[in-house]
Design a protein around this motif. Structure first.
Motif, PDB file in Angstrom:
ATOM      1  N   GLN A   1      24.120  14.099  43.479  1.00  0.00           N
ATOM      2  CA  GLN A   1      24.960  14.688  42.432  1.00  0.00           C
ATOM      3  C   GLN A   1      24.126  15.486  41.433  1.00  0.00           C
ATOM      4  N   VAL A   2      24.750  16.524  40.899  1.00  0.00           N
ATOM      5  CA  VAL A   2      24.137  17.336  39.852  1.00  0.00           C
ATOM      6  C   VAL A   2      24.974  17.154  38.589  1.00  0.00           C
TER       7      VAL A   2
ATOM      8  N   ILE B   1      34.848   6.295  55.110  1.00  0.00           N
ATOM      9  CA  ILE B   1      35.203   7.687  55.377  1.00  0.00           C
ATOM     10  C   ILE B   1      34.076   8.348  56.175  1.00  0.00           C
ATOM     11  N   PRO B   2      34.348   8.788  57.406  1.00  0.00           N
ATOM     12  CA  PRO B   2      33.290   9.384  58.243  1.00  0.00           C
ATOM     13  C   PRO B   2      32.640  10.594  57.573  1.00  0.00           C
ATOM     14  N   HIS B   3      31.307  10.654  57.662  1.00  0.00           N
ATOM     15  CA  HIS B   3      30.496  11.766  57.145  1.00  0.00           C
ATOM     16  C   HIS B   3      30.518  11.870  55.613  1.00  0.00           C
ATOM     17  N   LEU B   4      31.219  10.943  54.931  1.00  0.00           N
ATOM     18  CA  LEU B   4      31.247  10.960  53.466  1.00  0.00           C
ATOM     19  C   LEU B   4      30.685   9.668  52.881  1.00  0.00           C
ATOM     20  N   HIS B   5      30.893   8.549  53.578  1.00  0.00           N
ATOM     21  CA  HIS B   5      30.430   7.246  53.091  1.00  0.00           C
ATOM     22  C   HIS B   5      28.909   7.243  52.919  1.00  0.00           C
ATOM     23  N   GLN B   6      28.467   7.036  51.671  1.00  0.00           N
ATOM     24  CA  GLN B   6      27.052   6.975  51.290  1.00  0.00           C
ATOM     25  C   GLN B   6      26.292   8.272  51.585  1.00  0.00           C
ATOM     26  N   ALA B   7      27.031   9.356  51.809  1.00  0.00           N
ATOM     27  CA  ALA B   7      26.375  10.655  52.013  1.00  0.00           C
ATOM     28  C   ALA B   7      26.059  11.330  50.685  1.00  0.00           C
TER      29      ALA B   7
ATOM     30  N   PRO C   1      23.242   5.529  46.692  1.00  0.00           N
ATOM     31  CA  PRO C   1      24.308   6.020  47.584  1.00  0.00           C
ATOM     32  C   PRO C   1      25.676   5.555  47.088  1.00  0.00           C
ATOM     33  N   ILE C   2      26.657   6.455  47.123  1.00  0.00           N
ATOM     34  CA  ILE C   2      27.998   6.139  46.649  1.00  0.00           C
ATOM     35  C   ILE C   2      28.880   5.760  47.832  1.00  0.00           C
ATOM     36  N   PRO C   3      29.399   4.541  47.849  1.00  0.00           N
ATOM     37  CA  PRO C   3      30.297   4.151  48.953  1.00  0.00           C
ATOM     38  C   PRO C   3      31.601   4.927  48.880  1.00  0.00           C
ATOM     39  N   GLN C   4      32.087   5.337  50.009  1.00  0.00           N
ATOM     40  CA  GLN C   4      33.364   6.052  50.089  1.00  0.00           C
ATOM     41  C   GLN C   4      34.226   5.304  51.099  1.00  0.00           C
TER      42      GLN C   4
ATOM     43  N   ASN D   1      34.704  13.855  40.398  1.00  0.00           N
ATOM     44  CA  ASN D   1      33.850  12.678  40.214  1.00  0.00           C
ATOM     45  C   ASN D   1      32.653  12.705  41.149  1.00  0.00           C
ATOM     46  N   ASP D   2      32.890  13.007  42.425  1.00  0.00           N
ATOM     47  CA  ASP D   2      31.811  12.978  43.418  1.00  0.00           C
ATOM     48  C   ASP D   2      30.797  14.097  43.224  1.00  0.00           C
TER      49      ASP D   2
END
Length: 579
Positions: A5-6, A331-337, A345-348, A409-410
């Protein structure tokens, strides 16, 4: 692909915050100036947020789109599911003809619109907020007021403003419980801090509602009833939040204020009945009377709803229901990406807790109620389909708004605005409620706003020498006055109140009141931080990593069995008391 994140893309906190604010500024412009329909404004705002996230914050396109889709999915379930089921419950009551009995009953208590608003929008809405939350109270009470003959715009607007008093303790205290988990401050301390702020608003809100409806002079005419309603609610809210904790204030305060006002109206009546200027005169009721059994039957859907929501809010019952039906999807390709600015890492994760969801509890209450009020399953199915069609545009709006909330948020857009407020130094206690207000405006949820900002609130307060419970409590309290203008809440109220396509009118109706009440909360919090520090509760910080002990599943089965027994007894009581 991993992306961090920025929070300050321009290397200037103020400039980054101004750019981050653009999607929200667009929503204000679209709804206040342009008078755009809610679903159009929310879809365009989401598009603007995605573009800012990608081209200014450097968020990869696939992550931005996945984040938006994740939010839209959360909007559909559980939020839209709650709204659909709540409006469905009201619709079957109307279609069965039982709402005519409820209208007659309300008229026997009072024909005065001011007092009906206090009972339904303020007191009953607060009780529903304590049990269900997440949009159900506004959906049900707005529909009820419209059914009673209220001007739809006033009905929806009044219910949104009335919902400020109970939001902090909604859904069995969930917003405060989350604030405690994130900040490491004990739940009880936050409950006490909020319980020393919100009762001042709760005492004032009933008077504010009536002035908004009828003007100051007409409000003074019913001042005794207003004082009974607001005084009982505020007193019980203070008492329960300070001595029992965050789970029961709304339920006890809501029931207490309903009972107190109804008893008071047995002995006192306003000199003149007030109704809206453009409202037709009530039909003659000569020769119309209903027995106690008939009135009880008419109210049975809402009585069943009350029992269901109280049961569905009990933690052991939730654990049993989740044990059988909870589906957790990473969430595929988003979880902890996505990594937070701290590098974590942010869980999704999408949780499909179908059985324990508040919407499912409302649906079960509706199904139980149908045979009680003379609706067949076939009729109920057709009414449900019609309800979904009725709410198609609010469903689009809510999904778009939650997509907007997730992507801002993300991407770090929300953090940019938060950092700018945190940089205000000794003035931070004054601005700290604005963070909660902003969080609820974006997400539609005080719980989500507390999850976003409670840690920042606590850290910033400690750095300037202010007790962190003051600003964490301010985040909770500030959030409640943002609820009335959250696009999600506006969509819910518009859908239930028959104002689909007029979301801009409803937003314009509530926005100034949100800012007025926000200023009041900001001043109260500033006084608590610097002038009346003796109001701050004594507490010890908890270990942020403390584990929550799960209740034994066996206890959950026992509670669930008791709930079934209570519902069965209630069902038989209604069935065998018909006359």
């Amino acid at each position: 692909m991993n992306w961090t994140q920025v929070s300050d893309p321009f290397g200037n906190v103020v400039l980054s915050a101004l750019i981050a604010f653009l999607p929200i500024a667009f929503l204000f412009w679209a709804l206040i100036i342009r008078k755009m329909k809610g679903y159009q404004a929310s879809l365009i705002a989401t598009t603007i947020a995605v573009l800012i996230a990608v081209f200014i914050y450097g968020m990869p396109v696939d992550l931005a789109l996945l984040s938006t889709a994740h939010g839209a999915l959360y909007g559909l379930f559980p939020i839209c599911w709650i709204v659909i089921c709540a409006v469905f419950l009201f619709n079957i009551t109307v279609k069965s003809g039982q709402f005519d009995v409820i209208k007659h009953f309300m008229a026997t208590i009072t024909d005065d619109r001011r007092l009906q608003a206090l009972i339904i929008a303020f007191s009953f809405g607060s009780f529903l907020e304590g049990t269900a939350g997440f949009g159900a109270p506004v959906a049900i009470t707005a529909a009820m007021l419209v059914g009673l003959g209220f001007n739809p715009l006033y009905a929806a607007g009044i219910c949104l403003i009335a919902n400020t008093a109970p939001v902090a303790f909604g859904a069995i205290g969930t917003p405060i419980l989350v604030a405690g988990q994130v900040s490491g401050i004990p739940d009880m301390a936050i409950s006490q801090m909020v319980g020393r702020t919100l009762p001042l608003l709760s005492l004032f809100v009933p008077l504010y509602l009536v002035i908004l409806m009828a003007g100051f002079r007409k409000a003074i005419d019913v001042l005794p009833a207003i004082l009974v309603s607001g005084g009982t609610f505020a007193g019980l809210q203070w008492l329960t939040s300070n001595f029992l904790g965050p789970t029961l204030p709304d339920i006890i305060s809501g029931i207490g204020s309903i009972v107190a006002l109804m008893v008071f109206l047995k002995f006192w009546k306003p000199k003149r009945i007030w109704r809206f200027n453009d409202e037709p005169l009530p039909a003659e009721r000569a020769g119309i009377s209903y027995s106690g059994a008939q009135v009880f039957r008419a109210w049975s859907p809402f009585i069943v709803l009350t029992v269901m929501m109280m049961g569905w809010g009990i933690k052991p019952i939730k654990e049993v229901l989740d044990h059988w039906t909870l589906v957790t999807l990473e969430i595929p390709h988003l979880h902890q990406a996505i990594q937070s600015v701290e590098g974590n890492p942010i869980p999704q994760v999408f949780k499909f807790n179908f059985l324990s969801a508040a919407g499912t509890g409302i649906l079960i209450a509706s199904v139980i109620s149908m045979p009680l009020i003379g609706i067949t399953m076939r009729q109920g199915f057709h009414i449900f389909i019609a309800t979904v069609k009725q709410l198609k545009f609010p469903i689009i709006t809510i999904s778009a708004v939650l997509g907007f909330a997730f992507v801002v948020n993300d991407s770090g857009i929300t953090i940019s605005m938060a950092n700018a407020l945190a940089a205000t130094g000794v003035l931070f206690p004054f601005f700290s409620p604005l963070l909660g207000w902003l969080g609820v405006f974006i997400t539609g949820s005080d719980t989500s706003a507390n999850a976003l900002f409670s840690k920042l609130q606590a850290t910033t307060a400690s750095s300037i020498g202010v007790d962190p419970v003051v600003t964490v409590g301010a985040n909770v309290s500030g959030g409640v006055v943002g609820k009335m203008i959250s696009p999600q809440s506006i969509a819910v109220a518009a859908g239930a109140g028959g104002l689909i396509g007029r979301e801009a009118d409803l937003f314009r109706f509530t926005v100034k009141h949100s800012f007025i009440l926000l200023l009041v909360v900001c001043l109260i919090v500033s006084a608590q931080a610097y002038l009346f520090s003796w109001l701050i509760p004594d507490y010890q910080l908890e270990n942020a990593e403390h584990a929550v002990v799960s209740t034994a599943i066996s206890k959950g089965y026992l509670y669930l069995f008791l709930l079934v027994v209570i519902l069965a007894l209630l069902f038989m009581k209604v069935r065998f008391s018909r006359k």
